[in-house]
Design a protein around this motif. Sequence first.
Motif, PDB file in Angstrom:
ATOM      1  N   TRP B 186      45.130  35.398  36.137  1.00 45.97           N
ATOM      2  CA  TRP B 186      45.318  35.637  34.814  1.00 45.97           C
ATOM      3  C   TRP B 186      46.611  36.485  34.436  1.00 45.97           C
ATOM      4  CZ3 TRP B 186      39.780  37.142  32.911  1.00 45.97           C
ATOM      5  CH2 TRP B 186      39.098  35.998  32.414  1.00 45.97           C
ATOM      6  N   PHE B 187      47.038  37.350  35.505  1.00 46.50           N
ATOM      7  CA  PHE B 187      48.142  38.150  35.458  1.00 46.50           C
ATOM      8  C   PHE B 187      49.132  37.795  36.690  1.00 46.50           C
ATOM      9  CE2 PHE B 187      44.446  40.310  34.319  1.00 46.50           C
ATOM     10  CZ  PHE B 187      44.417  40.739  33.004  1.00 46.50           C
ATOM     11  N   ARG B 188      49.961  38.609  36.816  1.00 49.80           N
ATOM     12  CA  ARG B 188      51.461  38.372  37.545  1.00 49.80           C
ATOM     13  C   ARG B 188      50.827  38.433  38.935  1.00 49.80           C
ATOM     14  NH1 ARG B 188      52.274  42.372  33.610  1.00 49.80           N
ATOM     15  NH2 ARG B 188      50.760  43.157  35.082  1.00 49.80           N
ATOM     16  N   TRP B 189      51.072  37.374  39.754  1.00 41.90           N
ATOM     17  CA  TRP B 189      50.898  37.460  41.212  1.00 41.90           C
ATOM     18  C   TRP B 189      52.156  38.249  42.044  1.00 41.90           C
ATOM     19  CZ3 TRP B 189      46.769  37.528  44.149  1.00 41.90           C
ATOM     20  CH2 TRP B 189      46.981  37.069  45.494  1.00 41.90           C
ATOM     21  N   GLU B 190      53.199  37.577  41.435  1.00 39.10           N
ATOM     22  CA  GLU B 190      54.483  38.050  42.141  1.00 39.10           C
ATOM     23  C   GLU B 190      54.639  39.422  42.096  1.00 39.10           C
ATOM     24  OE1 GLU B 190      54.299  35.943  39.245  1.00 39.10           O
ATOM     25  OE2 GLU B 190      54.276  34.047  40.323  1.00 39.10           O
ATOM     26  N   SER B 191      54.640  40.281  41.052  1.00 39.15           N
ATOM     27  CA  SER B 191      54.838  41.327  41.034  1.00 39.15           C
ATOM     28  C   SER B 191      54.352  42.247  42.347  1.00 39.15           C
ATOM     29  CB  SER B 191      54.229  41.973  39.877  1.00 39.15           C
ATOM     30  OG  SER B 191      52.892  41.930  39.859  1.00 39.15           O
ATOM     31  N   PHE B 192      53.321  41.903  42.925  1.00 36.68           N
ATOM     32  CA  PHE B 192      52.835  42.303  44.197  1.00 36.68           C
ATOM     33  C   PHE B 192      53.490  42.146  45.452  1.00 36.68           C
ATOM     34  CE2 PHE B 192      48.439  44.620  43.457  1.00 36.68           C
ATOM     35  CZ  PHE B 192      48.897  45.707  43.361  1.00 36.68           C
ATOM     36  N   ALA B 193      54.484  40.871  45.193  1.00 41.22           N
ATOM     37  CA  ALA B 193      55.071  40.469  46.416  1.00 41.22           C
ATOM     38  C   ALA B 193      53.987  39.639  47.191  1.00 41.22           C
ATOM     39  CB  ALA B 193      55.782  41.387  47.157  1.00 41.22           C
ATOM     40  N   TRP B 194      52.822  39.154  46.687  1.00 39.27           N
ATOM     41  CA  TRP B 194      51.941  38.694  47.307  1.00 39.27           C
ATOM     42  C   TRP B 194      52.456  37.020  47.910  1.00 39.27           C
ATOM     43  CZ3 TRP B 194      48.111  40.938  49.871  1.00 39.27           C
ATOM     44  CH2 TRP B 194      47.834  41.977  49.153  1.00 39.27           C
ATOM     45  N   ASN B 195      53.378  36.679  47.227  1.00 37.37           N
ATOM     46  CA  ASN B 195      53.901  35.290  47.718  1.00 37.37           C
ATOM     47  C   ASN B 195      54.481  35.453  48.991  1.00 37.37           C
ATOM     48  OD1 ASN B 195      53.329  33.386  45.732  1.00 37.37           O
ATOM     49  ND2 ASN B 195      55.075  33.761  44.406  1.00 37.37           N
ATOM     50  N   ASP B 196      55.139  36.467  49.143  1.00 37.83           N
ATOM     51  CA  ASP B 196      55.927  36.645  50.414  1.00 37.83           C
ATOM     52  C   ASP B 196      54.698  36.801  51.465  1.00 37.83           C
ATOM     53  OD1 ASP B 196      57.969  36.364  49.256  1.00 37.83           O
ATOM     54  OD2 ASP B 196      58.417  38.780  49.138  1.00 37.83           O
ATOM     55  N   VAL B 197      53.818  37.579  51.304  1.00 38.38           N
ATOM     56  CA  VAL B 197      52.574  37.628  52.204  1.00 38.38           C
ATOM     57  C   VAL B 197      51.942  36.373  52.551  1.00 38.38           C
ATOM     58  CG1 VAL B 197      50.261  38.791  52.367  1.00 38.38           C
ATOM     59  CG2 VAL B 197      52.238  40.007  51.302  1.00 38.38           C
ATOM     60  N   TRP B 198      51.565  35.770  51.582  1.00 31.02           N
ATOM     61  CA  TRP B 198      51.080  34.469  51.630  1.00 31.02           C
ATOM     62  C   TRP B 198      51.961  33.346  52.507  1.00 31.02           C
ATOM     63  CZ3 TRP B 198      46.743  31.971  52.171  1.00 31.02           C
ATOM     64  CH2 TRP B 198      46.697  30.674  52.069  1.00 31.02           C
ATOM     65  N   LEU B 199      53.310  33.413  52.230  1.00 24.65           N
ATOM     66  CA  LEU B 199      54.006  32.859  52.967  1.00 24.65           C
ATOM     67  C   LEU B 199      54.050  32.992  54.385  1.00 24.65           C
ATOM     68  CD1 LEU B 199      57.162  31.971  50.914  1.00 24.65           C
ATOM     69  CD2 LEU B 199      55.570  30.363  51.583  1.00 24.65           C
ATOM     70  N   SER B 200      54.015  34.394  54.638  1.00 21.03           N
ATOM     71  CA  SER B 200      54.047  34.829  56.183  1.00 21.03           C
ATOM     72  C   SER B 200      52.579  34.626  56.724  1.00 21.03           C
ATOM     73  CB  SER B 200      54.159  36.361  55.892  1.00 21.03           C
ATOM     74  OG  SER B 200      53.950  37.220  57.173  1.00 21.03           O
ATOM     75  N   PHE B 201      51.626  34.577  55.778  1.00 22.66           N
ATOM     76  CA  PHE B 201      50.094  34.319  56.510  1.00 22.66           C
ATOM     77  C   PHE B 201      50.306  32.888  56.972  1.00 22.66           C
ATOM     78  CE2 PHE B 201      45.847  32.736  56.006  1.00 22.66           C
ATOM     79  CZ  PHE B 201      45.187  33.511  56.869  1.00 22.66           C
TER      80      PHE B 201
END
Lengths: 856, 573
Positions: B186-201
């Motif tokens: 529902w909210f912003r995922w990007e703001s936590f920089a989770w995208n980078d974390v996910w890519l790294s994972f």
Amino acid sequence: MSQILMTLIWYLMVTAAGYLTLPLAFRFLKFLPDRGFTFSRSLGLLLWGYIFWLLTTFGLLQNNAGGVLFGLILLAGVSAFFMRGGWFEFKDWFGTQRRLILTAESLFLIAYLSWTVVRAANPEIIYTEKPMELAFINAILRSPSFPPFDPWLAGYAISYYYFGYVIVAMLIHLSGVPSSIGFNLGIAMWFGLTALAAYGVLFNLLSGILSTNKPAESNRKAVGWALLAPLFILIVSNLSGLLDILHARGIFWQRNPQGVLESSFWKWLGIQEFDQPPPEPLSWTPKRTYWLWWRGSRVLQDFNLLNQREEVIDEFPFFSYLLADMHPHVLGMPFVLLAAGLALNFYFSFKKQSPPEPSVLNWLKDPHIWLSALIFGGLSFLNTWDFPIYLGLFAGVYVFYRYLHNGWGWQRVGDFVFVAITVGILGILLYLPFYLGFSSQAGGFLPSLIFHTRGVHFWVMFAPLLLPILFWLLLQGGGYLRPGLRWGVLLGSAIVAAGWILMLIASKVIELAGLIGQTWMTAADTNLARMGQTLTSLSGLFFIKQGGSGTELFQAALLRRISAPGTWLTLMIILIFVFATIVTLRRLYGFSLASENDPVRSLPEEDQNRGFVLLLILLGAGLTLAPEFFYLQDDFGTRMNTIFKFYFQTWILWGIAAAYSSAILLQRFHDGRGGVVKIVWVILMACSLIYPGVMLPAKTGLLRGQPVSLTLDGKAYLQRDEPDEWQAFQFLWEMPLGNVVEAVGPQYNPQFARVATHAGQPGLLGWEGHEIQWRGTAREMGSRRVDIETLYQTSDWLRAREIIQQYGIRYIYIGPVERSAYRVSENKFSANLGLLFANSNVRIYEVPDALVEKTP
Amino acid sequence: MMKKNSFSLNGEKVLYGLILIIGLALRLIQLGKLPLSDEEARLALQAFGLASGESSPFFNPDGGYLITTTGLFFIFSKSEFLARLIPALAGTLICLIPLAFQRLLGRKTALIAAFGLALDGGWLAASRQAGSHTWAVLFLLAVIWAVSSRRWKMAGIFSGLLLLGGVEVWKGLIPLGVAIGVYNLWFRWESFAWNDVWLSFRNNWKEFLTWAVGALLVLGSLFLILPTGWSAMGGGLISYLRGWNNPSGVSVGMILTAMLIYQPISTLFGLIASLRQIKKSVSLELFLTIWSFFALIHCFLYPAREVLDVLWVSLPLLGLAARLLSSLLRFNFDQRIAALIYGVVVLIFLMFTSQNIMRLFSPGRVAVNTQPEIIAILAALLFVIISVILIGWGWSTRVAGYGVTWGLLVWLMLFWLSGSFHAAGLGENPETNPFRRGWFISEADLLKDTIGDLSELNVRSRTGLDVMAIGLDQPAMRWFAREFTNFKFENTFQPQIQSSIVLTGSSEGVVFGENYRGQDFHWQVQPIWDLMTAKEWMQWAIFKIAPLENKMIFLWARESLFPGSEISNEVQP
């Protein structure tokens, strides 16, 4: 937790196990059109159970929900390991098989839920062998480690093939449902699993052949037609239902001048109960007895020379599920179908690759062989009888293809032995801890001289399966029969003749052994004399069971078989047809092999699948022919168990073959012959569905238009009828493990061994007859029966204490059964022991640790 | 500038050092003083058994606790202190976790949060009881830190250790997972920089998994010495799931009450911060709000809830409160002296109010007339309200706002610290601590002394006399019995009993063949929460006094053990 929620949780658990194992099935059953989807649940449960059992046996896991869950996580890990790199293929397959997945899932869910309702309508765990099964489950649940303790012989481990109970207990552990509910959910779950696995075998056989030019359409058709397999295996029943309503209506009965009903037909038929006049007024609704449905499992009748009746069990799956004994033959069903699926996968693998040369090292390098060994070995732990049968199918597949490739030679026998021994030994090694604690009552094979199956009984039993199979074998066309007919006749006749000859020789050998034994008995050498005595008694026992000996017996045996040749003639015809077709296939194959370099594809798809169906029919014929001549020696001394176990597996094998035959017949033949076949098929189905239609309402009260109270709790009757005992059992369930003593009485009487069964405590002695069956001897029981009687009746505390210490008894149970079975002298207990539990009917005394510790 | 930064860094280090010392001290002081409750003893006994070489058929799900405590018991003696040491150490380490999230939270916020964790009653209570609460929180936060900083090896090891945290892990993981899901959806995922974390994972999942499985298998079995510990991992999830069907009897009201009484600052300021963020919509606050919301909902819905579960709610709330407080604790504006003075005035009035409230609800109070106290309370509160309005209107809203906030904050801190002291079990009436799991074991020391005296008198050893406990086979009693060399348990009273000392749960039906003398003890006590009146609740909130129910045990000593008896003299040399 509501029972609806429990039902849902069981569904979710088994479904989760199935989907977690799916990558493994996808990898190892890759030659099947469904990629093992329909077998993934059975495979998942088997592997999960194996991991849990093995690690718990070695003390690496605990026998609790945590251990069970860890086992599942481990299985998921193994599955994920084999999935690596194949995710996209897996995803693609999933996308293209929605129809199959949806149908299979619906079938499983409907079968499971519908049988849950059936169980809920008659959930009592009370009669036949249900107490034994619940006792095993409870013992497994409460055992701190494996092997689990014997609930009916304190101090010993279970000596029985108990893997199925481990799997059920595992699900009970994880779901947290009471075992009395888990028992009924287990039966329903196994019904669903069997339906799904049966569906899977037929789908894989039919896929690609129902519409040869259009694979997608063929696949779509197979999705629907495969539903015939669960129908034939699980619902279709023998013709006892038809006979029952004819009997009830008085068909073939005439009144004699005295007004008594008489019937030469029913007398000739010779099935117990049906040979007696029906109760009047006559009606289409059978009302012979309260256990109306029981007769279906006893249509075969064995008579010895003196015309004394010997019980023969001829259960078929619908009966077994209706009876709902959680017996190994039922628990094994989804897994034998998994084994059939595995054999089919092995069979299909030869479409793409040549059969490997028989080399032990090469075979051991192949992970498929290890998985096969795990599955076949599991069958032995589930229901030992099934192990050689399905190993035989697996080896038969190999021999079949080697025969197609290389033709016949004695080397093919070597091939069979090679596969059976390699996979068999691996299978045994993988389950070695089980064998170390297992002793069997089996004691070799005996010739079935006087006992044989009359043709009419055989047809009452198998007609619903035999007719479609025979129609298919006949209508597949002269092209398949004629070229190999000569060989078929030769082989079929030779096998039957060999059976006769071997049986007669073996009987003569036994007679001769008796005679030799008699002469040795008088010898001076004591060892020789003892051996002579043994030989004489064994020979004597054999002939006692036969009801006589000498020429009279041999003559009678031959005469009876010749005068009632239906069974062996039927089987001989089947063998002739099967062998003829196999030989023809080899010729066709050999022809194509010579004409093309791509031998596998040159054989039409249907002809390839035909081979597997022929193997199923052949194996079924073998299993029904074998007990015509020989049976496994056990404590009963008759062929009761051999017929039971062999016929049951035949039903499964022929059930698939009959479903396959029906699908082909109903699909293919649209001419005049097809019309006749369809009419016969419909009539046959109608006749074979009478049993389920009549007996299901008779046993459960369902479908009668009257309200039926539903509960899944198999102990609810106890709570209602014997609340004091129920309360005592619940109390004891919560107490620490300790040997409990209760009254000893005859087996099959649910009043005895009830405490150990329901309270999950090791009982000093349960059903003695069953202990003998499980162990093959009464040695372990010693003098327990007498000692228990003394313990209850003596007023001498010192003697009682001696017995308590001898057996390490912790709980002494005094309930209504003990009071009626013995003259209980309770004062010695009340004066010396603590009263642990008391209500108006039950008193339980506890022996203090200090007293038990004095046990030497 | 350099000098200032350097000074600031050192000051921060000192403060964190102080937090560590305070945290450790509050967790270790008199850690072994109180006897183990049944819940604690159940775990400690298993570790005790394992350390003694017994093969335990069934592991509790708290694998991490068991395995580490087994190690401690194996090396050192078996004591209440050691039984609680691992949770205490884990609780201390939790105080330093905000340091790891400094970049995300801000330095001041992290420092405030660390102080909160070190001093908060709930965290102290969890740290001072045998169990897995602090283990689960510590390793969950460690996993979050390792994942957010993309240290996959560490994340794997911490994940493995996290799964050894028993049922508590799932109580924390599930609301957190839901919160992450909702936030993501529902909210912003990007703001936590989770995208980078996910890519790294995605690139490092094998490394993560290998270390997680390795840690789980190796540490979960105490270096393969206790492989049955593996079952404990699964057992945690199973126990959690079963909890949905097994109500514990702890009411939702009790949870909320505990939050308000023992964690007033994090609850109040956390709530204000979460309401404030709705307007501002700052991503971190938003996420913490969602997390605390789902943690609270989980607490409410989960039938097997216990009061300590509020820790999972207070964790994000503490973060929110720390963020708010870091903005309120600013001393660099012009009229700070005036605000400070006004704050002191507010505090004085609040203290006056407190004094009157205490007098009003004093347990020994007999006066019927409560009017003077009520008038005084109302007058003081009225003064505070009017003074805020007047100062804000006539002078400066900033002075009024900061003044009243600081005054209120100090007042709440005093209340909070008093509660923390009680929750830690260091104050009076530890039996009324709502964070304590299970019944409080009350007179164990007295019982031990009584048996010890009799034993010493007769067999010249304080632990050598033969004792039999009948119908008292409970973990706390088993733990109590471990020190005695001849202590037996039976379920039923045997008529021919001959033990020197017999302990029974009831005096009914106890008929000895010989003469015995009896004495009763309050063995287990707990507040009757369900039957307490409003006044009793207030007394409990203020004085931590509550009406108690108790379970008695009876000690029966053979007549011959006492001085002067014939047999007693015979056995003495």
